[in-house]
Design a protein around this motif. Structure first.
Motif, PDB file in Angstrom:
ATOM      1  N   UNK A  53       6.762  30.815   1.317  1.00  0.00           N
ATOM      2  CA  UNK A  53       5.948  31.366   2.403  1.00  0.00           C
ATOM      3  C   UNK A  53       5.593  30.244   3.372  1.00  0.00           C
ATOM      4  N   UNK A  54       5.819  30.503   4.665  1.00  0.00           N
ATOM      5  CA  UNK A  54       5.644  29.479   5.685  1.00  0.00           C
ATOM      6  C   UNK A  54       4.678  29.984   6.754  1.00  0.00           C
ATOM      7  N   UNK A  55       3.751  29.120   7.150  1.00  0.00           N
ATOM      8  CA  UNK A  55       2.880  29.385   8.286  1.00  0.00           C
ATOM      9  C   UNK A  55       3.420  28.591   9.464  1.00  0.00           C
ATOM     10  N   UNK A  56       3.791  29.286  10.536  1.00  0.00           N
ATOM     11  CA  UNK A  56       4.230  28.639  11.766  1.00  0.00           C
ATOM     12  C   UNK A  56       3.101  28.719  12.782  1.00  0.00           C
ATOM     13  N   UNK A  57       2.865  27.612  13.488  1.00  0.00           N
ATOM     14  CA  UNK A  57       1.802  27.550  14.496  1.00  0.00           C
ATOM     15  C   UNK A  57       2.357  26.918  15.767  1.00  0.00           C
ATOM     16  N   UNK A  58       1.758  27.266  16.910  1.00  0.00           N
ATOM     17  CA  UNK A  58       2.170  26.667  18.181  1.00  0.00           C
ATOM     18  C   UNK A  58       1.192  27.029  19.287  1.00  0.00           C
ATOM     19  N   UNK A  59       1.041  26.142  20.238  1.00  0.00           N
ATOM     20  CA  UNK A  59       0.457  26.395  21.560  1.00  0.00           C
ATOM     21  C   UNK A  59      -1.036  26.732  21.616  1.00  0.00           C
ATOM     22  N   UNK A  85      20.458  35.335  12.769  1.00  0.00           N
ATOM     23  CA  UNK A  85      19.242  34.514  12.682  1.00  0.00           C
ATOM     24  C   UNK A  85      18.066  35.276  13.278  1.00  0.00           C
ATOM     25  N   UNK A  86      16.931  35.221  12.594  1.00  0.00           N
ATOM     26  CA  UNK A  86      15.705  35.793  13.148  1.00  0.00           C
ATOM     27  C   UNK A  86      15.021  34.722  13.990  1.00  0.00           C
ATOM     28  N   UNK A  87      14.750  35.049  15.235  1.00  0.00           N
ATOM     29  CA  UNK A  87      14.079  34.135  16.161  1.00  0.00           C
ATOM     30  C   UNK A  87      12.618  34.540  16.221  1.00  0.00           C
ATOM     31  N   UNK A  88      11.723  33.613  15.838  1.00  0.00           N
ATOM     32  CA  UNK A  88      10.294  33.896  15.727  1.00  0.00           C
ATOM     33  C   UNK A  88       9.520  33.092  16.764  1.00  0.00           C
ATOM     34  N   UNK A  89       8.699  33.777  17.550  1.00  0.00           N
ATOM     35  CA  UNK A  89       7.771  33.116  18.461  1.00  0.00           C
ATOM     36  C   UNK A  89       6.481  32.866  17.675  1.00  0.00           C
ATOM     37  N   UNK A  90       6.182  31.587  17.427  1.00  0.00           N
ATOM     38  CA  UNK A  90       5.044  31.222  16.581  1.00  0.00           C
ATOM     39  C   UNK A  90       3.748  30.998  17.355  1.00  0.00           C
ATOM     40  N   UNK A  91       3.698  31.347  18.635  1.00  0.00           N
ATOM     41  CA  UNK A  91       2.507  31.112  19.448  1.00  0.00           C
ATOM     42  C   UNK A  91       1.255  31.596  18.712  1.00  0.00           C
ATOM     43  N   UNK A  92       0.272  30.721  18.609  1.00  0.00           N
ATOM     44  CA  UNK A  92      -0.916  31.017  17.793  1.00  0.00           C
ATOM     45  C   UNK A  92      -0.570  30.731  16.347  1.00  0.00           C
TER      46      UNK A  92
END
Length: 196
Positions: free
Chosen positions: A2-8, A183-190
């Motif tokens: 399980x991965x938490x992605x964060x950005x911006x 490939x799944x492209x994920x926008x991690x904004x927030x």
């Protein structure tokens, strides 16, 4: 995994209102850029998890103060708990004050690392700041994605490409887009959690 992605955009549940329950089961944190070093340092300290990052176009301060306790994957391949991850920071260079690249410069970076990855077992996740061209990017030059990332997806076929740069409030933005290569492209904004 399980991965938490964060950005911006900084998330209060990771700072002043830190909620460890929301991180239950998370194995790794990935930052896709445009987050202050102090924020990433706080997150990695509180979460006590590996935190990998690429710089965003506004992260030029990382040159003098990189986020301590975090691992830069900009232009690198890293393996964490058997998951192979490759990263590319920056956006299109729309002025000289940002961390940015031309399409040709990014293509050189991507091709060198993509072929290295292909020869050494591929990658599971590609982490970028800007999105791939045509998949979650915008029409203005500053928010145009890199076509080189599409090439990397086609060569490596990672399970995910995770990016930032395109804020959700910019308009009707898809959080997850499926690339024709699978490939799944994920926008991690927030913040966004996903399972690999």
């Amino acid at each position: 995994m399980k991965i938490l992605a964060i950005a911006d955009v900084e998330q209060s549940w990771l700072t002043t209102g830190f909620d460890p329950e929301r991180l239950r089961g998370v194995n790794m944190i990935i930052s896709c850029g445009d987050l202050p070093a102090r924020y990433l340092e706080h997150v990695v300290t509180m979460a006590n998890l590996p935190l990998l990052y690429v710089p965003g176009n506004h992260d030029t301060a990382y040159r003098s103060h990189a986020p301590e306790g975090c691992d830069s994957i900009d232009g690198r391949i890293r393996e964490v708990a058997g998951v192979r991850i490759m990263g590319f920071g920056g956006s299109m260079r729309y002025n000289e004050r940002v961390y940015g690249f031309t399409e040709q410069e990014m293509r050189r970076r991507v091709m060198r690392l993509a072929f290295q990855a292909k020869l050494t077992g591929g990658v599971d996740i590609v982490v970028t700041h800007a999105p791939p061209y045509g998949y979650g990017d915008m029409d203005d030059y500053a928010h145009t994605g890199f076509d080189a990332f599409n090439t990397a997806i086609e060569i490596l076929r990672p399970a995910y490409l995770v990016h930032g740069h395109i804020h959700m409030e910019y308009g009707r933005i898809d959080r997850v887009i499926e690339h024709p290569a699978g490939t799944r492209i994920v926008n991690a904004c927030g913040s966004y959690m996903f399972d690999l």
